[in-house]
Write an enzyme that holds these catalytic residues in place. Sequence first.
Site: not given
Lengths: 377, 389
Positions: B131-133, B166, B249, B374
């Site tokens: 996953q490229g976030y 990841s 997710e 947060e």
Amino acid sequence: MALVLNEEQQLLKESAEGFFAEKAPVSQLRQLRDDKSEQGFAPELWQEMAEMGFTGLLADEDMGGTGFGYVGAGIVAEAMGTTLAASPFLSSSVIALSALSGFEGDAAETLAASVAAGETVATLALDETSKHAPEKTAMKAVKSDSGYVLNGMKTFVPDGHVADKIIVLARTSEEAGNPMGLSVFVVDRGTSGLIVDRTSMADSRNWAKITFENVSVSADNLLGTEGEGWKTLELAIDKARLVIAAELLGISQEAYRTTMEYLKERKQFDTIIGSFQALQHRAAHLYSEIEVTRSAVLKGLQVADEGQNVAWFASLAKAKASKTAELATNEAIQMHGGIGMTDEYDIGLYIKRARVLQHLYGDFNFHSDRFASLSGY
Amino acid sequence: MSELETFRLEVREWLEANCPETMRTPVKGEKDICWGGRKFVFESDDQRIWLERMAEKGWTVPTWPKEYGGGGLSKAEAKVLASEMRRIKARSPLNSFGIWMLGPALLEFGTHEQKLEHLPPIARGEIRWCQGYSEPNAGSDLASLATKAEDKGDHYVINGQKVWTSYADKSDWIFCLVRTDFDAKKHEGISFVLFDMDQAGVTTKPILLISGNSPFCETFFDDAVADKKNLIGEAGKGWTIAKYLLTHERTMIGDMGLPVPLSSLARDKLEVVDGKLDDAMLRSDIASHEVDAAAFMFTMERAKDEAKAGASLGAFSSMLKYYGTELNKDRHELILKVNGSDAFEWEGQFSNDGEIARNWLRTKANSIEGGTSEVQLNIISKRIIGLPG
């Protein structure tokens, strides 16, 4: 069973919320307190609750009840928690009716039907010391020619000052600390030797100390089997504990709701205080705790209605609801600042009621300890 | 007999005949987990056979449609399959971000062609996805991402950097958020594209963590190429897909808070007197934790039931993520306390090479990845409670 309210239960919830908001707003409790009301509740409210069928939620329809079961009783208790509605609902329609339903025999059935109809107010006299410890019951019931003679003292009896019938746990054999040897009796109000003292409590509700001085009852007043009463009563109390947890949930929810309203209007430093992240994060945490509590309470109530072993679920829900109510009411006072400390403002009534209910039939410590034991550690 | 009961018997019989014995034992470490993909080396023949057989049935993704490599099962049937697998303690045949994250997003937003091309290889464990976030300057503030995709007619040319990707070094393809429009508002210039990691313009560099492991990477794009047919949804509308996927997710990470019986671990390790753990303080801490954990488990159950009844989960998933990950961290702190000094063995046979300590350290990321605690609290306070700005 899905962990959501079905359509019928949803309707009950809406009608209960509407009913108590209109007929028993928190100003009613304040009035009763200020007037030092003898009864501690409005008789016309109690009458209307009976007409609504709220007094018979735990009784099946063939017993003259409405058959909503413990989920239904929890829904109504939660709604009452949001307005702090004062009535013998918890003591009579929940605790006493739950206890009576556990016992077989004509006496229990007849009384249960009358309690379900709201005609008779019954209560349970259980604890003897400031800490909930039913197995340590010391009150004696000694066999006599005509029945039994009761001697001892009970404290923290809900609505004990108005109850027509008092269900009481007493020791017929064994020593204090032993769960065996305990028996359950029904005693009529006004029986000779029965001394009822209304106790003034922080929550302005109705509690009593009851002294039994050579109170004679007949053998018919014994519920269930002599010496084995606690087994039956404990199951009934576990179910009632779930309904108490539901009232605590209602109190938490209302304390949270009014606090969030306040955060959205109160200005300091020319800014709405609800825009401060320090408060937002605590508010969001409190929201999370209330939602998690809601799940534990509903799960337990469903299990109670399914008739499974409910002890573990009851301790879980009572522990969690007690902890959350403490957080919700403490945060409510702190976030309201000085105004929350004034008698004029309602939030103080909520923190007082919450603490008293937290202690009824075991607080967080009692139930997390019991939860651990029931989980095998 | 009901259809579901017949199905249960069929499943039971099939699993009995097809699940290898060694795949019915608990997973001991990372190497026992099958991730699939072009670079994956199977630990054993059994691990490979188990994946192949399950994929053949479509049971790696039981509820996906058959035409996309799934089993076409109803939710009730999938539940039966899961419970029958639990009964024989069968391992999961395939762990995959393709199954957990990209798949649901493609099913929701992809075209029929895109589904046909990408879903079956996910189901068969042939292509491993990452996953490229996150980017160095777009973590919690994800919409600030700056990785640039230039429109070259039939393809995009991509330049920029991702971080915390990841298993990027082990993956074959990436689902990636890129900026296709720098003039539009922050959330509106972002697109969702898929491309191959095995190309000259992509490099990855593992990041060593405090646990001594390195599941995450820095990922660099230097004129990497993405075919236009692999743009999912419309250009500039990637944020909607990203949000959908994050909800998945978050709910998944929240799942980690489900109670693993801490108490049984404690019973094995500590003295028990009269049925109670002999360490009264620890017993009380464990009870307090397990009350919360059980209440949370029922909250996950309630959320699923409410979703089934038609309610939208929305920002509630932020609450589940927040609560579940905080619980998981708390649980691992308690596991350390239960194990005492044994918990800190970094290498060695008895500690399975420091598993307790490494797992504990890993949980510290729970409240950071997928949006920090947060950020979740901000979302709850704004979207659910309605507190201002």
